[in-house]
Design a protein around this motif. Structure first.
Motif, PDB file in Angstrom:
ATOM      1  N   SER A 195     -39.062 -41.971 -62.651  1.00  0.00           N
ATOM      2  CA  SER A 195     -38.349 -40.897 -62.298  1.00  0.00           C
ATOM      3  C   SER A 195     -38.986 -39.723 -62.574  1.00  0.00           C
ATOM      4  O   SER A 195     -39.829 -39.629 -63.477  1.00  0.00           O
ATOM      5  CB  SER A 195     -36.867 -40.918 -62.824  1.00  0.00           C
ATOM      6  N   ARG A 196     -39.004 -38.696 -61.956  1.00  0.00           N
ATOM      7  CA  ARG A 196     -39.638 -37.203 -62.231  1.00  0.00           C
ATOM      8  C   ARG A 196     -38.585 -36.103 -61.660  1.00  0.00           C
ATOM      9  O   ARG A 196     -37.514 -36.658 -60.950  1.00  0.00           O
ATOM     10  CB  ARG A 196     -40.811 -37.347 -61.637  1.00  0.00           C
ATOM     11  N   SER A 197     -38.887 -34.975 -62.130  1.00  0.00           N
ATOM     12  CA  SER A 197     -37.916 -34.015 -61.580  1.00  0.00           C
ATOM     13  C   SER A 197     -37.997 -33.748 -60.308  1.00  0.00           C
ATOM     14  O   SER A 197     -36.764 -33.189 -59.607  1.00  0.00           O
ATOM     15  CB  SER A 197     -38.430 -32.606 -62.246  1.00  0.00           C
ATOM     16  N   LYS A 198     -39.033 -34.027 -59.447  1.00  0.00           N
ATOM     17  CA  LYS A 198     -39.065 -33.956 -57.889  1.00  0.00           C
ATOM     18  C   LYS A 198     -39.915 -35.009 -57.585  1.00  0.00           C
ATOM     19  O   LYS A 198     -40.903 -35.307 -58.016  1.00  0.00           O
ATOM     20  CB  LYS A 198     -39.734 -32.748 -57.468  1.00  0.00           C
ATOM     21  N   VAL A 199     -39.589 -35.862 -56.247  1.00  0.00           N
ATOM     22  CA  VAL A 199     -40.227 -37.029 -55.957  1.00  0.00           C
ATOM     23  C   VAL A 199     -41.364 -36.533 -55.453  1.00  0.00           C
ATOM     24  O   VAL A 199     -41.669 -35.316 -54.769  1.00  0.00           O
ATOM     25  CB  VAL A 199     -39.507 -37.472 -54.422  1.00  0.00           C
ATOM     26  N   TYR A 210     -43.650 -41.477 -54.896  1.00  0.00           N
ATOM     27  CA  TYR A 210     -43.023 -42.029 -56.217  1.00  0.00           C
ATOM     28  C   TYR A 210     -42.176 -41.026 -56.974  1.00  0.00           C
ATOM     29  O   TYR A 210     -42.140 -39.875 -56.531  1.00  0.00           O
ATOM     30  CB  TYR A 210     -44.155 -42.693 -57.030  1.00  0.00           C
ATOM     31  N   GLY A 211     -41.336 -41.617 -57.893  1.00  0.00           N
ATOM     32  CA  GLY A 211     -40.472 -40.913 -58.800  1.00  0.00           C
ATOM     33  C   GLY A 211     -39.293 -40.686 -58.235  1.00  0.00           C
ATOM     34  O   GLY A 211     -38.417 -39.872 -58.493  1.00  0.00           O
ATOM     35  N   HIS A 212     -38.665 -41.592 -57.254  1.00  0.00           N
ATOM     36  CA  HIS A 212     -37.305 -41.472 -56.596  1.00  0.00           C
ATOM     37  C   HIS A 212     -36.252 -41.829 -57.533  1.00  0.00           C
ATOM     38  O   HIS A 212     -35.083 -41.424 -57.494  1.00  0.00           O
ATOM     39  CB  HIS A 212     -37.202 -42.723 -55.586  1.00  0.00           C
ATOM     40  N   GLY A 213     -36.409 -42.649 -58.649  1.00  0.00           N
ATOM     41  CA  GLY A 213     -35.347 -42.627 -60.000  1.00  0.00           C
ATOM     42  C   GLY A 213     -34.588 -43.685 -59.172  1.00  0.00           C
ATOM     43  O   GLY A 213     -34.800 -44.674 -58.582  1.00  0.00           O
ATOM     44  N   THR A 245     -31.627 -44.965 -51.237  1.00  0.00           N
ATOM     45  CA  THR A 245     -31.006 -44.281 -50.236  1.00  0.00           C
ATOM     46  C   THR A 245     -32.200 -43.071 -49.624  1.00  0.00           C
ATOM     47  O   THR A 245     -31.872 -42.436 -48.643  1.00  0.00           O
ATOM     48  CB  THR A 245     -30.087 -43.201 -51.000  1.00  0.00           C
ATOM     49  N   LEU A 246     -33.297 -42.885 -50.325  1.00  0.00           N
ATOM     50  CA  LEU A 246     -34.158 -42.161 -49.871  1.00  0.00           C
ATOM     51  C   LEU A 246     -35.323 -42.817 -49.118  1.00  0.00           C
ATOM     52  O   LEU A 246     -36.045 -42.110 -48.404  1.00  0.00           O
ATOM     53  CB  LEU A 246     -35.016 -41.381 -51.161  1.00  0.00           C
ATOM     54  N   SER A 247     -35.333 -44.173 -49.236  1.00  0.00           N
ATOM     55  CA  SER A 247     -36.388 -44.922 -48.917  1.00  0.00           C
ATOM     56  C   SER A 247     -36.738 -44.693 -47.117  1.00  0.00           C
ATOM     57  O   SER A 247     -38.066 -44.564 -46.886  1.00  0.00           O
ATOM     58  CB  SER A 247     -36.076 -46.400 -49.058  1.00  0.00           C
ATOM     59  N   ILE A 248     -35.959 -44.644 -46.301  1.00  0.00           N
ATOM     60  CA  ILE A 248     -36.537 -44.293 -44.883  1.00  0.00           C
ATOM     61  C   ILE A 248     -36.889 -43.162 -44.717  1.00  0.00           C
ATOM     62  O   ILE A 248     -38.023 -42.965 -44.209  1.00  0.00           O
ATOM     63  CB  ILE A 248     -35.261 -44.568 -44.074  1.00  0.00           C
ATOM     64  N   GLY A 249     -36.565 -42.039 -45.238  1.00  0.00           N
ATOM     65  CA  GLY A 249     -37.044 -40.657 -44.872  1.00  0.00           C
ATOM     66  C   GLY A 249     -38.258 -40.382 -45.791  1.00  0.00           C
ATOM     67  O   GLY A 249     -39.078 -39.908 -45.281  1.00  0.00           O
ATOM     68  N   CYS A 250     -38.411 -41.066 -47.094  1.00  0.00           N
ATOM     69  CA  CYS A 250     -39.578 -40.921 -47.913  1.00  0.00           C
ATOM     70  C   CYS A 250     -40.732 -41.731 -47.011  1.00  0.00           C
ATOM     71  O   CYS A 250     -41.996 -41.394 -47.101  1.00  0.00           O
ATOM     72  CB  CYS A 250     -39.472 -41.281 -49.237  1.00  0.00           C
ATOM     73  N   ALA A 251     -40.459 -42.960 -46.542  1.00  0.00           N
ATOM     74  CA  ALA A 251     -41.550 -43.882 -45.848  1.00  0.00           C
ATOM     75  C   ALA A 251     -41.866 -42.973 -44.814  1.00  0.00           C
ATOM     76  O   ALA A 251     -43.406 -43.034 -44.438  1.00  0.00           O
ATOM     77  CB  ALA A 251     -40.954 -45.168 -45.533  1.00  0.00           C
ATOM     78  N   LYS A 252     -40.909 -42.476 -43.921  1.00  0.00           N
ATOM     79  CA  LYS A 252     -41.295 -41.733 -42.773  1.00  0.00           C
ATOM     80  C   LYS A 252     -42.471 -40.598 -43.094  1.00  0.00           C
ATOM     81  O   LYS A 252     -43.559 -40.557 -42.484  1.00  0.00           O
ATOM     82  CB  LYS A 252     -40.315 -41.285 -41.968  1.00  0.00           C
ATOM     83  N   GLU A 253     -42.029 -39.729 -44.118  1.00  0.00           N
ATOM     84  CA  GLU A 253     -42.908 -38.746 -44.598  1.00  0.00           C
ATOM     85  C   GLU A 253     -44.421 -39.312 -45.066  1.00  0.00           C
ATOM     86  O   GLU A 253     -45.408 -38.765 -44.471  1.00  0.00           O
ATOM     87  CB  GLU A 253     -42.483 -37.776 -45.562  1.00  0.00           C
ATOM     88  N   ALA A 254     -44.233 -40.269 -45.701  1.00  0.00           N
ATOM     89  CA  ALA A 254     -45.488 -40.842 -46.226  1.00  0.00           C
ATOM     90  C   ALA A 254     -46.538 -41.287 -45.158  1.00  0.00           C
ATOM     91  O   ALA A 254     -47.552 -41.275 -45.125  1.00  0.00           O
ATOM     92  CB  ALA A 254     -45.241 -42.262 -47.317  1.00  0.00           C
ATOM     93  N   ALA A 255     -45.688 -42.029 -44.273  1.00  0.00           N
ATOM     94  CA  ALA A 255     -46.660 -42.521 -43.163  1.00  0.00           C
ATOM     95  C   ALA A 255     -47.113 -41.590 -42.262  1.00  0.00           C
ATOM     96  O   ALA A 255     -48.243 -41.635 -41.970  1.00  0.00           O
ATOM     97  CB  ALA A 255     -45.442 -43.254 -42.241  1.00  0.00           C
TER      98      ALA A 255
END
Length: 140
Positions: A86-90, A110-113, A118-128
């Motif tokens: 975890s971190r203050s901001k993903v 990384y850093g989703h804590g 719950t963030l996986s789909i949106g973060c994966a899309k942004e990373a892709a």
């Protein structure tokens, strides 16, 4: 980066189709149905303890069962404790590193804590999207 301790229970509750999430300071309660099992959680503690806590187990059970009383009859398949970064901001960003006359393309995600599921789909899309941008950069 800090470790966020998460304790969850995996149960058999095939009738459970809805997700519930209640976030608190050091404990969070959630019911997340998956294929085959439902996840009940959990904790959100900054520490390195990876042992199952009876106190946390009782909190998870009582809170989730108060939200969905039918979970009282569900079979507990297993309990899991893990540490999540975890971190203050993903951190989701692209970076190009220079190493021995080579450009190394890197996407941080990384850093989703405790919010990874719950963030996986949106973060994966942004990373892709960032990976695609880095790959297209060579073709321009």
């Amino acid at each position: 980066m800090k470790p966020v301790r998460g304790q969850v229970m995996k149960i058999k509750a095939p009738w459970q189709n809805h997700t519930y999430i209640i976030d608190c300071h050091n404990k969070c309660s959630y019911i997340i149905p998956n294929i085959g099992l439902t996840t009940l959680g959990g904790t959100k503690q900054i520490n390195y303890n990876t042992r199952i806590s009876n106190l946390d187990r009782e909190h998870i059970k009582s809170t989730c069962e108060s939200i969905v009383p039918s979970l009282r009859t569900a079979e507990v398949v297993r309990e899991v404790v893990g540490l999540r970064p975890s971190r203050s901001k993903v951190r989701i960003e692209a970076e190009i590193l220079q190493r021995q006359n080579k450009h190394l393309k890197l996407v941080h995600n990384y850093g989703h804590g405790g919010a990874g599921i719950t963030l996986s789909i949106g973060c994966a899309k942004e990373a892709a999207d960032l990976v695609e941008m880095l790959l297209l950069r060579n073709k321009l």
